[in-house]
Write an enzyme that holds these catalytic residues in place. Structure first.
Site, PDB file in Angstrom:
ATOM      1  N   GLU A   1      -5.268   1.654   2.336  1.00 46.78           N
ATOM      2  CA  GLU A   1      -5.136   0.478   3.204  1.00 46.78           C
ATOM      3  C   GLU A   1      -5.337   0.843   4.662  1.00 46.78           C
ATOM      4  O   GLU A   1      -5.965   0.099   5.429  1.00 46.78           O
ATOM      5  CB  GLU A   1      -3.754  -0.156   2.992  1.00 46.78           C
ATOM      6  CG  GLU A   1      -3.572  -1.518   3.680  1.00 46.78           C
ATOM      7  CD  GLU A   1      -2.991  -1.429   5.090  1.00 46.78           C
ATOM      8  OE1 GLU A   1      -2.846  -2.485   5.739  1.00 46.78           O
ATOM      9  OE2 GLU A   1      -2.694  -0.305   5.565  1.00 46.78           O
TER      10      GLU A   1
ATOM     11  N   ASP B   1       5.952   1.905   6.913  1.00 46.99           N
ATOM     12  CA  ASP B   1       4.637   1.308   6.701  1.00 46.99           C
ATOM     13  C   ASP B   1       3.850   2.211   5.758  1.00 46.99           C
ATOM     14  O   ASP B   1       3.297   3.217   6.194  1.00 46.99           O
ATOM     15  CB  ASP B   1       3.933   1.153   8.050  1.00 46.99           C
ATOM     16  CG  ASP B   1       2.548   0.561   7.958  1.00 46.99           C
ATOM     17  OD1 ASP B   1       2.198   0.039   6.895  1.00 46.99           O
ATOM     18  OD2 ASP B   1       1.811   0.624   8.967  1.00 46.99           O
TER      19      ASP B   1
ATOM     20  N   HIS C   1       0.821  -1.220   0.000  1.00 49.22           N
ATOM     21  CA  HIS C   1       0.000   0.000   0.000  1.00 49.22           C
ATOM     22  C   HIS C   1       0.852   1.265   0.000  1.00 49.22           C
ATOM     23  O   HIS C   1       1.885   1.338   0.659  1.00 49.22           O
ATOM     24  CB  HIS C   1      -1.010  -0.009   1.143  1.00 49.22           C
ATOM     25  CG  HIS C   1      -0.469   0.105   2.526  1.00 49.22           C
ATOM     26  ND1 HIS C   1      -0.256   1.318   3.149  1.00 49.22           N
ATOM     27  CD2 HIS C   1      -0.120  -0.835   3.432  1.00 49.22           C
ATOM     28  CE1 HIS C   1       0.184   1.114   4.372  1.00 49.22           C
ATOM     29  NE2 HIS C   1       0.293  -0.171   4.581  1.00 49.22           N
TER      30      HIS C   1
ATOM     31  N   ASP D   1       4.016  -6.125   3.388  1.00 49.35           N
ATOM     32  CA  ASP D   1       3.770  -5.062   4.359  1.00 49.35           C
ATOM     33  C   ASP D   1       4.685  -5.268   5.566  1.00 49.35           C
ATOM     34  O   ASP D   1       5.325  -6.314   5.694  1.00 49.35           O
ATOM     35  CB  ASP D   1       2.297  -5.094   4.799  1.00 49.35           C
ATOM     36  CG  ASP D   1       1.766  -3.746   5.257  1.00 49.35           C
ATOM     37  OD1 ASP D   1       2.587  -2.893   5.666  1.00 49.35           O
ATOM     38  OD2 ASP D   1       0.542  -3.538   5.211  1.00 49.35           O
TER      39      ASP D   1
ATOM     40  N   HIS E   1       3.757   2.745  13.074  1.00 45.21           N
ATOM     41  CA  HIS E   1       2.803   3.854  13.231  1.00 45.21           C
ATOM     42  C   HIS E   1       3.326   4.939  14.168  1.00 45.21           C
ATOM     43  O   HIS E   1       2.543   5.752  14.669  1.00 45.21           O
ATOM     44  CB  HIS E   1       1.426   3.367  13.705  1.00 45.21           C
ATOM     45  CG  HIS E   1       0.607   2.764  12.603  1.00 45.21           C
ATOM     46  ND1 HIS E   1      -0.766   2.773  12.616  1.00 45.21           N
ATOM     47  CD2 HIS E   1       0.954   2.146  11.448  1.00 45.21           C
ATOM     48  CE1 HIS E   1      -1.226   2.183  11.536  1.00 45.21           C
ATOM     49  NE2 HIS E   1      -0.179   1.780  10.801  1.00 45.21           N
TER      50      HIS E   1
END
Length: 332
Positions: free
Chosen positions: A195, A165, A63, A218, A305
């Site tokens: 995504e 990510d 993504h 991923d 994240h």
């Protein structure tokens, strides 16, 4: 292509919060086009890179979008309140520099009274240095998005950057494209949209392509840092991770077998990936139409994240090799 560090800097510097992937898609297209028979973008913004073959149809997805902030309200003092696009962890964003889509910069701050133990997005704001509300409205509109403006660099031999990510997954696909030789497989490398907000691009792309097998590329969480509450088998420096299960899907045995066979044939270092939280594009792809045998090739990554994610170049190289090997291996 440029080396890994420079390519990561190039792709992570492009602001592409979910739903606004156009700029990063354009850059990826430039890099992928020389190795493709055709490239196109669909209605939802997925970039599809096709290498034609007469055999089984294999889809590899990574993504392009990232998590981010979205301006929701401007205070009379000029501070910008925001909501989250995707999985933002409030405590990890405090004092982090951010940049809006139009280039306006600021820093995430918390209210003085906010309890760090119970911190919520509602306790945070972005200070863009505005004098007052009027000044801020001349720079930012409600609905504008922002991303972390952290640096990309090497810490020892490890790669540190915002938005590994999943720009690093996109890089894995790009580098694998260079290495894929002759194969009967009909290959689709799909750089997906949205995504982070519900696997939306992968859903429409899988329906249109209707693959025989699919693999999400991923990042995955690791269990090699102090104080991990739930142990995870994956560690940095031990190779590519073959997905067995996450919260979005259970990998199909045939997909796992294909990846393990490809790794064994090329002596690629691999580890197994089982996580209880988090998902990938395979979560949407495996239930497309009548169902698709899906697997995953995961890049072990620390601090996912957060504004500073970390991965090992050796693991990234192993993932590149595994994608290329699997793409050329005919499913049994």
């Amino acid at each position: 292509m440029t080396d890994l560090l420079e390519l990561t800097r190039k792709l992570t510097a492009i602001r592409a919060v979910s739903g606004n992937e156009g700029a990063v898609a354009e850059e990826i297209l430039k890099l992928a086009a020389p190795y493709a028979d055709e490239c196109y973008t669909d209605i939802l913004g997925n970039l599809v890179v096709h290498r034609r073959g007469e055999g089984k149809k294999l889809l590899f997805a990574a993504h392009m979008d990232s998590i981010g902030l979205i301006a929701t309200y401007i205070e009379k003092e000029g501070f910008v309140r925001f909501g989250k696009v995707g999985g933002i962890f409030p405590a990890e964003t405090i004092n982090t520099p951010v940049v809006f889509q139009n280039g306006v910069r600021g820093v995430v701050c918390k209210e003085e009274k906010a309890d760090l133990q119970k911190l919520a997005v509602e306790d945070l704001f972005v200070d863009i240095g505005a004098k007052d509300e009027e000044d801020a409205r001349g720079k930012i509109r409600v609905g504008d998005t922002a991303v972390f403006a952290s640096e990309t660099y090497l810490a020892g031999d490890r790669l540190v950057s915002p938005y590994l990510d999943d720009r690093i997954g996109c890089i894995v696909l790009l580098l694998a494209l260079e290495r894929i030789g002759k194969t009967q497989n009909d290959l689709y490398f799909v750089f997906t949209s949205q995504e982070e907000v519900g696997l939306r691009g992968a859903k429409t792309a899988a329906f249109a392509i209707d693959p025989d097998y699919a693999f999400a590329v991923d990042v995955t969480d690791i269990g090699d840092v102090p104080g991990v509450k739930v142990k995870n088998h994956c560690s940095l420096g031990k190779g590519a991770a073959i997905k067995i299960m996450d919260s979005s899907f259970i990998a199909h045995p045939k997909a796992v077998e294909l990846l393990e066979r490809a790794a064994g044939a090329q002596e690629i270092p691999v580890q197994r990936d089982v996580i209880q939280a988090g998902g990938t594009d395979s979560g949407a792809i495996h239930v497309s139409r009548e169902g698709v045998p899906c697997g995953g090739i995961s890049i072990p990554t620390r601090y996912i994240h957060s504004p500073n994610e970390m991965a090992d170049p050796g693991d990234i190289e192993a993932c590149v090799r595994l994608v290329a090997a699997a793409a050329m291996l005919e499913p049994q």
